[in-house]
Design a protein around this motif. Sequence first.
Motif: not given
Length: 247
Positions: A104-114, A149-164
């Motif tokens: 999940n994580g490494t793919r999220a970097f590629f999703a951001c603007p180039e 990054a989410a979890e296989y396309g689904y909402f990930a609680l740990e990422d959201a709380t870390c964002a918080g």
Amino acid sequence: MQLNIFFNPAELTLVEAPARDIYIVIDAMRATTTLTVMCDAGAKQILIAQTIEQALSAAQSIPGRLLCGESHTQTPPGFDYGNSPALFANLDLMGRDLILTTSNGTRAFFACPEHSTRLAGCFYNAEAVTAYALRIAREQQRNISIVCAAEYGYFALEDATCAGYLALTMQQRSPELQLHDNAHAAITLYEAYPFPKLIEYAQSARDLIAIGQQRDLDFCLQKDGSDSVPTVIKREQETGLLLLQRA
């Protein structure tokens, strides 16, 4: 100066993601924590791949790089190491080049603007990454976005709380920072799921415990243990991988 949060990288395709924003990518369990620890351990540079196939191809084209990563928590065949921050914390990576690919994580970097500024954030480097992002935002008059990054396309609680946690840290540092609704929501989630409650409810935490990676979980939930800020420098022309170095 504004703060926006995307709870899934797919959300970036639904809006015109600002190319000038500073993007903090979060995969708290474990990719962005691993990247931070790799920098702490002295890695010269880290190249991230979207897929296992891309990582293998890059490793073959430029020998000598350590091939690291996971697929569904398991180390792929032919890889030197997995995606364990606890393991990398005990390795001497001084001057080494590493390739990392994760589910999940490494793919999220590629999703951001180039050509945007892309930083790796987690609980472990929260103070450092937020201070760095705020400094650049002030100097260059830019806004900040956090991408979970989410979890296989689904909402990930740990990422959201870390964002918080990151959002709350930035708000305390810079009261003038304007928070979007999603940033307020992330802060609320962080306050609603303190440790160890988060471990009970977050699927990724339960998965790490199930495969015997409690030490990784402890690393991922440790706050402000590192001052490393892994930062995307460029895309490597030969391999197409994103090259990260410590800011």
